[in-house]
Design an enzyme around this catalytic site. Structure first.
Site, short mmCIF file in Angstrom:
data_model
loop_
_atom_site.label_atom_id
_atom_site.label_comp_id
_atom_site.label_asym_id
_atom_site.label_seq_id
_atom_site.Cartn_x
_atom_site.Cartn_y
_atom_site.Cartn_z
N ARG A 186 78.12 54.25 46.77
CA ARG A 186 78.26 54.27 48.31
C ARG A 186 77.34 55.40 48.80
O ARG A 186 76.17 55.19 48.72
CB ARG A 186 79.72 54.49 48.80
CG ARG A 186 80.04 54.15 50.23
CD ARG A 186 81.68 54.15 50.49
NE ARG A 186 81.93 55.81 50.55
CZ ARG A 186 83.03 56.02 51.24
NH1 ARG A 186 83.95 55.18 51.30
NH2 ARG A 186 83.36 57.41 51.27
N LYS A 217 92.36 60.48 57.35
CA LYS A 217 91.45 59.36 58.07
C LYS A 217 92.64 58.12 57.92
O LYS A 217 92.93 57.19 59.14
CB LYS A 217 90.36 58.84 57.63
CG LYS A 217 90.20 58.34 56.21
CD LYS A 217 88.87 58.22 55.64
CE LYS A 217 89.34 57.54 54.08
NZ LYS A 217 88.07 57.78 53.32
C1 LIG Z 1 88.41 58.52 52.38
C2 LIG Z 1 87.68 59.58 51.58
C3 LIG Z 1 88.36 60.44 50.66
C4 LIG Z 1 89.97 60.05 50.33
O1 LIG Z 1 89.99 59.30 49.28
P1 LIG Z 1 91.60 58.95 48.88
O2 LIG Z 1 91.12 57.86 47.71
O3 LIG Z 1 92.24 58.70 49.97
O4 LIG Z 1 92.00 60.57 48.19
C5 LIG Z 1 87.45 61.25 49.85
N1 LIG Z 1 86.23 61.41 50.14
C6 LIG Z 1 85.54 60.60 51.17
C7 LIG Z 1 83.80 60.80 51.02
C8 LIG Z 1 86.23 59.46 51.84
O5 LIG Z 1 85.39 58.96 52.61
#
Ligand SMILES: *Cc1c(COP(=O)(O)O)cnc(C)c1O
Length: 362
Positions: free
Chosen positions: A132, A38
């Site tokens: 969250r 993302k």
């Molecule tokens: C963005 C995201 C991740 C990845 O997080 P990082 O800190 O970049 O490894 C993992 N799980 C969810 C649900 C996310 O939204």
């Protein structure tokens, strides 16, 4: 080669190396990886580098990014990280597994899965304190029961997400709880859960010190792969590349100026009334890059340059290097927020520096 300004230079081989090293590291304790795309807007060649490095899934929070990768011919199992709702139809179309927390959404997914004559796989997210997304543990069994009653939904796992909103640290206690919840579900419903996804790049420290990772067999990693660090303290992970992304901008003004504005001071472009210290006359440099392109506070530069201010389209730097001329380029390292913004800005050209066709611009 350096005609595009501003530009972000991306090393696909370093990203692939990082994915490979992390796949091996986590694989030693039976943990598979989802490569999270993302922050790079689902850039297909970056997803491909992650796949070449050995990640098992490509995960993104936006269906548009997944569709982009799919259309570019990336053949991976795609995971949607953000719980969908109005996009259920396209999610069923393009995504193998989605993360979910609401029955209403699961019903939508089941409806469209039936229409498309397939089963849609889901990971149910559990709330373990970060506040969250997630089902509270006390509501989990009932939630799974309802989900299992949907005809075209297959529950393939559970997961949790920590250190995102509440900054809650992944550790033995919450990972044990997730494992126990997985066992409880398997026993109660006589099913086997294929994926127990314990978290993200913040899980590194837990992983390193864990004697036993229990049932945790998956992590979803973005920042660790892209920037080579863990995310509790932003420490570099040994052996990983931390500069796969570098941002370049060009100097459009370089002059000696006083450090104190002259004239009557009122609000600046962003509604703040600034205050200044008189530091005498300084060499000041303006680069053609601004808040529309990047999170200015996340730019890291060398110690000869100090960012002293910014507006939508300009960043003002003080330079100890008297020789910085108009037309010179200034290089920055980025943190995750800066990477996200720069990759999102349509004004920042994306340039791959080490792929076979010399350079490509996305
Ligand atoms: C963005 C995201 C991740 C990845 O997080 P990082 O800190 O970049 O490894 C993992 N799980 C969810 C649900 C996310 O939204």
């Amino acid at each position: 080669m350096n005609s595009f300004m501003p530009r972000i230079e991306i090393s696909l081989s370093q990203i692939q190396d990082n994915a490979r090293a992390l796949t091996e590291l986590y694989g030693r304790k039976g943990i598979s990886l989802m490569g999270v795309s993302k922050a790079v807007l689902g850039e297909p060649s970056i997803a491909e580098a992650m796949i070449q490095g050995g990640v098992r899934f490509i995960a993104d929070s936006r269906i548009e990014n997944i569709q982009k990768m799919e259309n570019a011919g990336i053949s991976a199992k795609f995971v949607l990280l953000r719980t969908p709702l109005s996009q259920a139809e396209s999610v069923v179309q393009s995504v193998t597994i989605s993360l979910n927390t609401e029955i209403r959404t699961l019903k939508e997914l089941s409806y469209y899965a039936k229409a498309q004559n397939k089963d849609h796989q889901v990971i149910i997210m559990v709330e373990l304190g970060d506040l969250r997304e997630g089902i509270l543990p006390c509501d989990l069994l009932q939630f799974i029961r309802e989900t299992l009653s949907l005809s075209h939904i297959k529950v393939v796992g559970i997961g949790c997400n920590l250190a995102c909103y509440g900054g809650v640290k992944p550790g033995d206690k919450n990972m044990r709880e997730l494992s126990e919840l997985a066992s409880l579900i398997e026993k109660e419903f006589q099913i086997s859960l294929e994926i127990i996804s314990g978290g993200n790049s913040a899980n590194y420290e837990w992983f390193n010190s864990a004697q036993d990772v229990r049932k945790i067999n998956n992590l979803r990693l973005g920042e660790s792969i892209l920037l080579g660090c863990e995310t509790l303290n932003r420490k570099a992970i040994p052996g990983l590349h931390t500069r796969a992304f570098q941002l370049f901008a060009e100097v459009i003004e370089s002059k000696k100026k006083p450090s104190l504005p002259f004239g009557e001071v009122c609000q600046d472009a962003f509604g703040n009334v600034p205050s200044f210290q008189d530091r005498g006359t300084r060499q000041r440099v303006i680069i053609a890059l601004g808040r529309q392109d990047v999170l200015v506070s996340s730019l890291k530069t060398n110690n000869k340059l100090e960012i002293i201010g910014s507006s939508s389209d300009h960043i003002i730097l003080e330079s100890k290097d008297q020789n910085l001329q108009v037309g010179d380029e200034v290089k920055f390292n980025l943190d995750y927020a800066g990477l996200l913004a720069a990759m999102t800005s349509p004004f920042v050209k994306k340039q791959f520096v080490d792929c076979s066709d010399v350079f490509a611009v996305a």
